[in-house]
Write an enzyme that holds these catalytic residues in place. Structure first.
Site, PDB file in Angstrom:
ATOM      1  N   ASP A  52      19.485  11.288  -0.042  1.00 43.37           N
ATOM      2  CA  ASP A  52      18.746  11.093   1.201  1.00 43.37           C
ATOM      3  C   ASP A  52      17.690   9.998   1.037  1.00 43.37           C
ATOM      4  OD1 ASP A  52      16.419  12.217   0.156  1.00 43.37           O
ATOM      5  OD2 ASP A  52      16.815  14.193   1.008  1.00 43.37           O
ATOM      6  N   LYS A  73      17.604   9.342   6.855  1.00 42.04           N
ATOM      7  CA  LYS A  73      16.986   8.536   7.897  1.00 42.04           C
ATOM      8  C   LYS A  73      16.275   7.371   7.230  1.00 42.04           C
ATOM      9  CE  LYS A  73      14.495  11.160  10.458  1.00 42.04           C
ATOM     10  NZ  LYS A  73      13.517  11.847  11.268  1.00 42.04           N
ATOM     11  N   MET A 186       5.718  16.679   6.261  1.00 47.55           N
ATOM     12  CA  MET A 186       6.253  16.187   7.539  1.00 47.55           C
ATOM     13  C   MET A 186       5.240  16.344   8.674  1.00 47.55           C
ATOM     14  SD  MET A 186      10.127  17.719   7.336  1.00 47.55           S
ATOM     15  CE  MET A 186       9.723  19.247   6.492  1.00 47.55           C
TER      16      MET A 186
HETATM   17  N1  SAH Z   1      12.224  18.518  -0.544  1.00 50.17           N
HETATM   18  C1  SAH Z   1      11.072  17.643  -0.447  1.00 50.17           C
HETATM   19  C2  SAH Z   1      10.466  17.670   0.947  1.00 50.17           C
HETATM   20  C3  SAH Z   1      11.352  17.093   1.999  1.00 50.17           C
HETATM   21  S1  SAH Z   1      10.604  17.084   3.595  1.00 50.17           S
HETATM   22  C4  SAH Z   1      10.044  18.037  -1.501  1.00 50.17           C
HETATM   23  O1  SAH Z   1      10.198  19.055  -2.174  1.00 50.17           O
HETATM   24  O2  SAH Z   1       9.077  17.319  -1.656  1.00 50.17           O
HETATM   25  C5  SAH Z   1       9.991  15.429   3.699  1.00 50.17           C
HETATM   26  C6  SAH Z   1       8.496  15.397   3.518  1.00 50.17           C
HETATM   27  O3  SAH Z   1       8.158  15.519   2.140  1.00 50.17           O
HETATM   28  C7  SAH Z   1       7.848  14.109   3.949  1.00 50.17           C
HETATM   29  O4  SAH Z   1       7.648  14.068   5.341  1.00 50.17           O
HETATM   30  C8  SAH Z   1       6.530  14.198   3.218  1.00 50.17           C
HETATM   31  O5  SAH Z   1       5.647  15.100   3.865  1.00 50.17           O
HETATM   32  C9  SAH Z   1       6.948  14.831   1.912  1.00 50.17           C
HETATM   33  N2  SAH Z   1       7.161  13.853   0.831  1.00 50.17           N
HETATM   34  C10 SAH Z   1       8.280  13.685   0.123  1.00 50.17           C
HETATM   35  N3  SAH Z   1       8.114  12.739  -0.818  1.00 50.17           N
HETATM   36  C11 SAH Z   1       6.839  12.306  -0.708  1.00 50.17           C
HETATM   37  C12 SAH Z   1       6.040  11.352  -1.394  1.00 50.17           C
HETATM   38  N4  SAH Z   1       6.511  10.627  -2.418  1.00 50.17           N
HETATM   39  N5  SAH Z   1       4.757  11.178  -0.993  1.00 50.17           N
HETATM   40  C13 SAH Z   1       4.243  11.897   0.016  1.00 50.17           C
HETATM   41  N6  SAH Z   1       4.948  12.810   0.699  1.00 50.17           N
HETATM   42  C14 SAH Z   1       6.221  13.018   0.342  1.00 50.17           C
END
Ligand code: SAH
Length: 267
Positions: A52, A73, A186
């Site tokens: 993704d 996306k 998010m």
């Molecule tokens: N499975 C992922 C979350 C997916 S939902 C996890 O465990 O982190 C997607 C959200 O994750 C984004 O909108 C943001 O809020 C957060 N996110 C993921 N990677 C990030 C990063 N490097 N820095 C800041 N927020 C991040």
């Protein structure tokens, strides 16, 4: 000792990736340093990788021979439908590929890993889950905010801000009443709604808030603010997804930790 030597001394019991199996894996918050050995091993064994938008391209470059399928996306493209993703996983497994489903962070934390696992189980496809460092903990470690701190908090809430303001929203006032810090995934586009709901739930306007974007990558950015001002300041600063919002007194630990770090550097 070389890295390879150190890894061989660990002699991790790395599982052989069988053809026709799907591994749902977490690639961590971005920086390849946070990958687990299991995921590195999976990258080296996979025939097909379905990834993704949050998976850093540097991580994909570790997979030498796998076919790559982007399902996410990016650049205004509409997000792939969840049904299409599961259909692809099932089709690839049916063709006896070793299928690595790679997601940002941890697959079971706001990553739809549960839904994908369920679809695989229902279709009789053998699968494993390989956890990853979820972005909340990767980001907090990166910027100097402890997830728990004696005297400050006894729990930490991981919430999604995706549905903020809609009928399916969660009860922000109930979260505020716990007095425990809240990490919102998010949530950036609904920041104003979330901040207002937490204020209405009784949090003080001066409650510290951090916004951390692209944590652990070269593009990492952080804003330290408070509930009253965070929306305007994040807007003015041009903060963009992916970003986490951290609300609560643990945020204020950062200044103290940084001050000591600076003093150590200049000593
Ligand atoms: N499975 C992922 C979350 C997916 S939902 C996890 O465990 O982190 C997607 C959200 O994750 C984004 O909108 C943001 O809020 C957060 N996110 C993921 N990677 C990030 C990063 N490097 N820095 C800041 N927020 C991040």
């Amino acid at each position: 000792m070389s890295l390879q030597h150190a890894i061989s001394r660990l002699s991790p019991k790395l599982t052989v990736f069988e053809p026709g199996h799907v591994w749902l894996a977490g690639a961590g918050p971005g920086n390849p340093g946070a990958l687990t050995l299991d995921v590195v091993s999976a990258l080296s064994q996979a025939d097909a990788i379905v990834y993704d938008a949050l998976v850093d391209s540097s991580i994909l470059s570790a997979a030498e021979s796998a076919e790559l399928h982007f399902m996410g996306k990016r650049g205004g493209r509409i997000s792939a439908a969840q049904d299409d993703i599961t259909a692809l996983l099932i089709a690839l497994a049916g063709r006896k590929k070793r299928v690595l489903r790679l997601k940002g962070g941890d697959p079971y934390v706001f990553g739809r890993g549960g839904e994908e696992a369920l679809a695989l189980a229902r279709n009789g496809i053998p699968f494993r889950i390989l956890p990853g460092v979820t972005s909340a903990f990767g980001a907090m470690a990166s910027v100097g905010i402890p997830a728990t701190m004696r005297g400050l908090n006894k729990a930490i809430i991981l919430a999604t801000g995706h549905a903020a303001g809609s009928d399916e929203d969660l009860d922000w006032a109930a979260l505020a009443h716990t007095g425990q810090p809240i990490v919102v995934y998010m949530g950036l586009k609904n920041l104003e709604t979330i901040a207002a709901a937490l204020l209405a739930g009784g949090l003080r306007p001066s409650t510290p808030v951090a916004v951390i974007a692209s944590a652990t990558t070269a593009d990492e950015r952080i804003l330290i603010s408070d509930l009253a001002n965070v929306t305007a300041e994040a807007d003015a600063g041009g903060f963009a997804s992916p970003a986490l919002i951290i609300v609560g007194s643990i945020v204020s630990m950062r200044a103290e930790l940084l001050q000591f770090a600076r003093e150590m550097q200049s000593a």
